[in-house]
Enzyme design. Structure first.
Site, mmCIF file in Angstrom:
data_model
loop_
_atom_site.group_PDB
_atom_site.id
_atom_site.type_symbol
_atom_site.label_atom_id
_atom_site.label_comp_id
_atom_site.label_asym_id
_atom_site.label_seq_id
_atom_site.Cartn_x
_atom_site.Cartn_y
_atom_site.Cartn_z
ATOM 1 N N ASP A 229 -3.278 4.320 3.438
ATOM 2 C CA ASP A 229 -4.250 4.028 2.326
ATOM 3 C C ASP A 229 -5.193 2.796 2.795
ATOM 4 O OD1 ASP A 229 -3.946 6.015 0.721
ATOM 5 O OD2 ASP A 229 -2.266 5.019 -0.196
ATOM 6 N N THR B 218 0.754 -1.460 -0.092
ATOM 7 C CA THR B 218 0.099 -0.268 0.053
ATOM 8 C C THR B 218 0.680 1.511 0.648
ATOM 9 O OG1 THR B 218 -0.261 0.266 2.036
ATOM 10 C CG2 THR B 218 -1.632 -1.652 1.854
ATOM 11 N N ASP B 219 0.026 2.240 0.082
ATOM 12 C CA ASP B 219 0.893 3.436 -0.155
ATOM 13 C C ASP B 219 0.544 3.805 1.629
ATOM 14 O OD1 ASP B 219 1.712 5.875 -0.325
ATOM 15 O OD2 ASP B 219 1.598 6.530 -2.307
ATOM 16 N N TRP B 220 0.818 4.970 2.231
ATOM 17 C CA TRP B 220 0.929 5.205 3.509
ATOM 18 C C TRP B 220 -0.307 5.558 3.511
ATOM 19 C CZ3 TRP B 220 5.251 6.576 6.345
ATOM 20 C CH2 TRP B 220 4.720 7.388 7.615
#
Length: 779
Positions: free
Chosen positions: A320, A316-318
């Site tokens: 998310d 994932t991104d930060w």
């Protein structure tokens, strides 16, 4: 008789068993494959241990400090928090730096060695940690590392070899920082000039992004993708899929992308990088067609893992997964958000601040809401990456083994990259290069700033800490003072950026002082653009250059002195209010630590500029159109009696850039004019340097499908090459194009070429080929 026979049989059987043992002892033992090792380890793991491998926390969570967002300085790990993360929760990955600040290679080695010591000695299964970092234009969180131009500047080089070289150096110096995983390259399409992360891309064209993305993957991972050695890192492609084209132009806001567009423009760069062996992918933080990508099973599993056959790690991104609940409102609870993301195909969660993800996911598995097969698939991918990186044998690499870190040779490559990226967009009456002995006024908010030269992801997330680490490099002002002599250079900023607050805020506006300083100089070097930013902090309401900078430019052109406009910006800010009145325009993008030196060398003619725009530079706020637009964007051409403002009104076209020499194109040829869909054709052209000095030229091959069942783009890039020619020298350049390369995604989502005429163009030269029949290819 029976007893005798039975004893005899037993005796023979015993001999056979003994012989079997002897043969087995002599036979070579098949070594365990990587897959064998992964499966053996996976079989030993508890649910909690598996879930821990899927968790990634940020460094601040496990350091000494007042809370999980702030660490003490000097930086120290908190042993209790480390054990909580790695031993109690079995966390398998850590990312980022602490306090949003770069560290020395020595400090990285100290911190990561301590973490690996706990992971490999104090946990039950002794699984090493996987450390990841945003290394987007060099080892960007390491003090002393070599910084190349940001990706948009690297795209402007149109130089495959130099992009690859930068990635090789980045991999070397990231490993010298004891980190084996780089969150790069960015393969998003930079098609919206408003978007705050455009500068992290390779520009607006799918062919250019695909070609340079592959080079960056090869540079980070090596030709053979053998990342087990201590010179390569695992790459991480960002951000799958369809990021950077939201309707609002602002980060992490909804996008609406037809699947034909998603497949034709946004997918190919990722496919090319996956085919090149990229080992991990980060997910798009946004929403496409109303569905959060982190919860989109069709994109993360059906398309990425099944159709493209991606075997690596999906991270994932930060924060998310939390955003599915907190921001996007598609999950009623944080626990449901975890279920949606993991079942969609996420393998690792960038949590990043707590361990609730682990608690929720263990519960979901035990409740049967997330199948164990999904968990095993994710952990298998993560363990495979750790084995491929050789972390079980060498969990940490030491700075002591990297003597070339920050070397002069590395810095020379970065300087060359900055020089090749800078793009000359206007040069009225050959005002450039500057004459030796010329007196200069250097002005504008970007003139004396290392922060604006580097942009975001430079020593810190927003790039605001650059001045703490980059004092030994030259700003544009300092480089010009060294080149021309300090006595020949006046400096009056006219407008300055604030040191705190929002990046675009300005202070000390004194335009009159700059105008007065223009008296007595030969040229005005006006350095404008943007301060550093990235992601949401870079959102804006107005793409125009700031009102203060526009006023400064307009006041200076009224002095009558030749104005050389130097743009230092992450995206193309509108300059049409005064561009016509300046004598020269030079685009530096975000050129890195050596951008000031490279600019000075170009202005004084020591480097012949060779950069070309990787995007279309807009003229107005309502003409944000890419070069590969549809014919209907130019309807004014079809009007007879009305003067509609319907033209393709741009400041500078995609692929444009001037030189201090001139080039002539001739003899455009194709080796066949009629071909079937399974064939290729060769296109050749002769390029001659008709000027008085050596120069590099980028040759760009375009094709146009003249008529199609779905309205075609006016033209598409199909190939490029960069060559060096001395005065009078000619060179024949040849491209090979497959008919398959001319395909588009039709309404049935099939890559298709259609029978008919196609135009082939290089420069102003054009010819035609014909496809003999229509054909749909297997996707």
């Amino acid at each position: 008789m029976y007893l005798y026979s039975k004893r005899k049989m037993l005796s023979i059987t015993g001999l056979s068993v003994m012989l079997l043992f002897v043969l087995q002892a002599q036979a070579p033992v098949r070594p365990l494959t990587l897959q064998d090792q992964v499966e053996a380890l996976l079989a030993k793991m508890t649910v909690e241990e598996k879930v821990g491998q899927m968790a990634q926390v940020t460094l601040d969570v496990i350091t000494k400090g007042p809370n999980e967002y702030v660490s003490d300085e000097p930086l120290q790990l908190d042993p209790a928090l480390v054990k909580k993360a790695l031993v109690q929760y079995h966390v398998g990955s850590v990312l980022n730096t602490a306090n949003n600040r770069a560290r020395t290679p020595e400090k990285w080695y100290e911190i990561i060695s301590q973490l690996q010591n706990v992971a490999t000695k104090e946990t039950r299964l002794k699984i090493p940690l996987l450390y990841g970092i945003d290394a987007v234009h060099g080892a960007t969180y390491t003090a002393g590392a070599t910084f190349f131009p940001q990706q948009i500047g690297q795209a402007a080089m149109w130089n495959r070899a130099l992009v690859r070289r930068g990635a090789e150096i980045c991999a070397y110096e990231t490993r010298a920082s004891s980190i084996p995983w780089a969150f790069a390259p960015v393969l998003d399409m930079g098609r919206d000039a408003r978007f705050p992360r455009l500068w992290e891309t390779f520009g607006e064209d799918v062919y250019l992004v695909s070609a340079l993305g592959k080079e960056m993957v090869d540079g980070l991972e090596g030709d053979d993708n053998n990342v087990a050695g201590n010179r390569r890192v695992a790459s991480c492609l960002k951000h799958f899929l369809g990021y950077q084209v939201p309707q609002s132009g602002k980060d992490r806001t909804p996008a609406f992308i037809p699947e034909t567009e998603l497949r034709e423009r946004h997918l190919p760069s990722f496919k090319a990088a996956i085919d090149a062996g990229a080992r991990s992918i980060m997910v798009n933080s946004g929403i496409i067609n109303g569905i959060s990508v982190h919860a989109n099973h069709d994109i993360l599993t059906k398309l990425l893992k099944e159709e493209l056959g991606f075997k690596g790690v999906v991270v994932t991104d930060w924060k998310d997964i939390d955003n599915l609940h907190e921001r996007d409102k598609v999950a009623a609870t944080p626990k449901e958000a975890v279920k949606l993301a993991i079942n969609a195909g996420v393998d690792m969660s960038m949590i990043p601040y707590n361990f609730r993800f682990c608690d929720y996911l263990v519960e979901l598995v035990k409740e049967g809401q997330v199948p164990m097969t999904r968990i095993d698939d994710a952990v298998r991918r993560i363990l495979t990456l750790k084995f491929e990186l050789d972390l079980f044998k060498t969990p940490v690499t030491s700075f002591k083994n990297y003597p070339e870190f920050g070397s002069k040779a590395f810095e020379q490559s970065a300087y060359e990259a900055a020089g090749e990226s800078i793009t000359l967009l206007k040069n009225t009456s050959n005002v450039l290069p500057l004459k030796k002995g010329a007196k200069l006024l250097v002005t504008g908010p970007n003139a004396n700033s290392m922060r604006s030269l580097n942009g975001g992801w430079s020593y810190s997330w927003q790039g605001e800490k650059v001045s703490e680490f980059a004092d030994r490099y030259n700003t544009m002002l300092e480089a010009l003072q060294k080149k021309a002599g300090s006595d020949a250079v006046k400096f009056v900023p006219g407008v300055s950026y604030k040191d705190d607050g929002k990046y675009w805020q300005e202070k000390d506006v004194n335009i009159d002082a700059a105008v007065q300083a223009a008296a007595g100089v030969d040229y005005v070097i006006l350095c404008v653009g943007e301060n550093s930013y990235t992601e949401k902090p870079g959102d804006l309401h107005d793409l125009s250059l700031s009102a203060n900078q526009v006023a400064l430019a307009q006041a200076l052109v009224k002095t009558g002195k030749p104005v050389i406009l130097v743009l230092n910006e992450g995206r193309p800010r509108l300059i049409s209010a005064f561009e016509k009145d300046v004598q020269a325009v030079v685009q530096t993008y975000l050129p890195g630590n050596f951008g000031g030196d490279a600019l000075a060398a170009i202005l004084f003619g020591e480097i012949n500029p060779s950069g070309k725009l990787p995007y279309t530079y807009p003229m107005y706020a309502n003409t944000l159109v890419t070069y590969d637009h549809k014919p209907s964007e130019e309807q004014n051409k079809m009007q007879g009696m009305y003067d509609y403002e319907s033209d393709f009104a741009i400041q500078y076209p995609f692929g444009f850039g001037l030189s201090y020499t001139t080039f002539e194109y001739s003899d455009l040829q194709v080796d066949k004019t009629v071909l079937n869909p399974e064939e290729s054709f060769a296109v050749s052209v002769t390029v001659k340097n008709t000027g008085a000095r050596a120069g590099k030229e980028v040759i760009q091959l375009f094709t146009s499908d003249l008529y199609a069942s779905m309205t075609p783009d006016v033209k598409r890039l199909r190939g490029f090459d960069k060559i060096l020619l001395t005065p009078g020298q000619s060179q024949k350049v040849t491209f090979t194009v497959k008919a398959r390369d001319l395909a588009f995604v039709n309404k049935d989502l099939r890559w298709t070429v259609e029978a008919g005429d196609y135009e082939v163009s290089i420069g102003t030269l054009k010819t035609k080929i014909q496809l003999s029949k229509t054909h749909a290819f297997a996707n």
